[in-house]
Design a protein around this motif. Structure first.
Motif, short mmCIF file in Angstrom:
data_model
loop_
_atom_site.label_atom_id
_atom_site.label_comp_id
_atom_site.label_asym_id
_atom_site.label_seq_id
_atom_site.Cartn_x
_atom_site.Cartn_y
_atom_site.Cartn_z
N LYS A 175 0.81 -1.22 0.00
CA LYS A 175 0.00 0.00 0.00
C LYS A 175 0.84 1.27 0.00
O LYS A 175 0.53 2.23 -0.71
N ALA A 176 1.91 1.30 0.79
CA ALA A 176 2.74 2.51 0.85
C ALA A 176 3.39 2.80 -0.50
O ALA A 176 3.49 3.96 -0.91
N ILE A 177 3.83 1.76 -1.18
CA ILE A 177 4.41 1.96 -2.51
C ILE A 177 3.34 2.46 -3.47
O ILE A 177 3.57 3.38 -4.26
N ALA A 178 2.15 1.87 -3.39
CA ALA A 178 1.05 2.27 -4.27
C ALA A 178 0.70 3.74 -4.08
O ALA A 178 0.38 4.44 -5.04
N GLU A 179 0.79 4.22 -2.84
CA GLU A 179 0.44 5.60 -2.56
C GLU A 179 1.56 6.59 -2.92
O GLU A 179 1.29 7.77 -3.11
N SER A 180 2.79 6.12 -2.99
CA SER A 180 3.89 7.08 -3.16
C SER A 180 4.67 6.95 -4.46
O SER A 180 5.51 7.81 -4.75
N PHE A 181 4.39 5.94 -5.27
CA PHE A 181 5.25 5.75 -6.44
C PHE A 181 5.11 6.84 -7.48
O PHE A 181 6.08 7.18 -8.15
N GLU A 182 3.93 7.44 -7.60
CA GLU A 182 3.77 8.49 -8.61
C GLU A 182 4.63 9.71 -8.29
O GLU A 182 5.32 10.24 -9.16
N GLY A 183 4.60 10.15 -7.03
CA GLY A 183 5.41 11.30 -6.64
C GLY A 183 6.89 11.02 -6.77
O GLY A 183 7.66 11.84 -7.25
N LEU A 184 7.29 9.83 -6.32
CA LEU A 184 8.70 9.46 -6.40
C LEU A 184 9.13 9.25 -7.85
O LEU A 184 10.27 9.54 -8.21
N SER A 185 8.22 8.79 -8.68
CA SER A 185 8.53 8.58 -10.09
C SER A 185 8.91 9.90 -10.76
O SER A 185 9.89 9.97 -11.51
N GLY A 186 8.15 10.95 -10.46
CA GLY A 186 8.46 12.27 -11.02
C GLY A 186 9.82 12.77 -10.54
O GLY A 186 10.61 13.29 -11.33
N LYS A 187 10.09 12.58 -9.26
CA LYS A 187 11.38 12.99 -8.70
C LYS A 187 12.51 12.17 -9.31
O LYS A 187 13.58 12.70 -9.64
N ALA A 188 12.27 10.88 -9.50
CA ALA A 188 13.29 9.99 -10.07
C ALA A 188 13.63 10.40 -11.51
O ALA A 188 14.79 10.38 -11.90
N GLN A 189 12.60 10.75 -12.28
CA GLN A 189 12.85 11.18 -13.65
C GLN A 189 13.61 12.51 -13.66
O GLN A 189 14.55 12.68 -14.45
N LYS A 190 13.21 13.42 -12.78
CA LYS A 190 13.86 14.74 -12.73
C LYS A 190 15.33 14.61 -12.31
O LYS A 190 16.21 15.24 -12.90
N ASP A 191 15.58 13.76 -11.31
CA ASP A 191 16.94 13.61 -10.78
C ASP A 191 17.72 12.47 -11.43
O ASP A 191 18.83 12.17 -11.02
N ARG A 192 17.12 11.84 -12.43
CA ARG A 192 17.75 10.76 -13.20
C ARG A 192 18.24 9.61 -12.31
O ARG A 192 19.40 9.19 -12.38
N PHE A 193 17.31 9.12 -11.46
CA PHE A 193 17.62 7.94 -10.64
C PHE A 193 17.79 6.73 -11.54
O PHE A 193 17.15 6.61 -12.57
N SER A 194 18.63 5.81 -11.11
CA SER A 194 18.70 4.52 -11.79
C SER A 194 17.46 3.72 -11.37
O SER A 194 16.79 4.06 -10.40
N TYR A 195 17.15 2.66 -12.11
CA TYR A 195 16.02 1.80 -11.73
C TYR A 195 16.23 1.24 -10.34
O TYR A 195 15.29 1.15 -9.55
N GLU A 196 17.46 0.87 -10.04
CA GLU A 196 17.77 0.30 -8.73
C GLU A 196 17.54 1.32 -7.61
O GLU A 196 16.99 0.98 -6.56
N GLN A 197 17.95 2.57 -7.83
CA GLN A 197 17.75 3.62 -6.82
C GLN A 197 16.26 3.88 -6.61
O GLN A 197 15.81 4.04 -5.48
N PHE A 198 15.50 3.92 -7.69
CA PHE A 198 14.05 4.14 -7.61
C PHE A 198 13.39 3.01 -6.82
O PHE A 198 12.62 3.26 -5.90
N LEU A 199 13.73 1.76 -7.13
CA LEU A 199 13.17 0.62 -6.43
C LEU A 199 13.61 0.61 -4.96
O LEU A 199 12.82 0.33 -4.06
N HIS A 200 14.87 0.96 -4.72
CA HIS A 200 15.40 1.03 -3.37
C HIS A 200 14.61 2.03 -2.52
O HIS A 200 14.22 1.74 -1.39
N ASP A 201 14.37 3.21 -3.08
CA ASP A 201 13.63 4.24 -2.35
C ASP A 201 12.19 3.81 -2.09
O ASP A 201 11.65 4.05 -1.00
N LEU A 202 11.56 3.16 -3.06
CA LEU A 202 10.20 2.65 -2.86
C LEU A 202 10.16 1.61 -1.74
O LEU A 202 9.27 1.63 -0.89
N CYS A 203 11.13 0.73 -1.72
CA CYS A 203 11.19 -0.31 -0.68
C CYS A 203 11.41 0.31 0.69
O CYS A 203 10.82 -0.13 1.68
#
Length: 75
Positions: free
Chosen positions: A17-45
């Protein structure tokens, strides 16, 4: 159905549930800051783990039936 909505449903079905609620916001930040897939998944976890830990603490405190205003200082 839009991919985002479908993904939210899948995450809720997986009880993330927490990932479902926060992935959209983090996705935008990840694209802006050019996170790797691993960093994005790490932050979601990390978000999911923190949410579960907070809920567990709240559940255990409620089950303990301790007075809410009781602290070591007032013991």
């Amino acid at each position: 159905m839009k991919e985002t909505e479908s993904l939210k449903l899948l995450l809720k079905e997986l009880k993330l549930k927490a990932i479902a609620e926060s992935f959209e916001g983090l996705s935008g930040k990840a694209q802006k800051d050019r996170f790797s897939y691993e960093q994005f998944l790490h932050d979601l976890c990390q978000i999911e783990i923190a949410d579960r830990r907070n809920k567990k603490i709240a559940r255990l405190l409620q089950a303990s039936k301790l007075p809410k205003d009781k602290t070591f200082a007032t013991f």
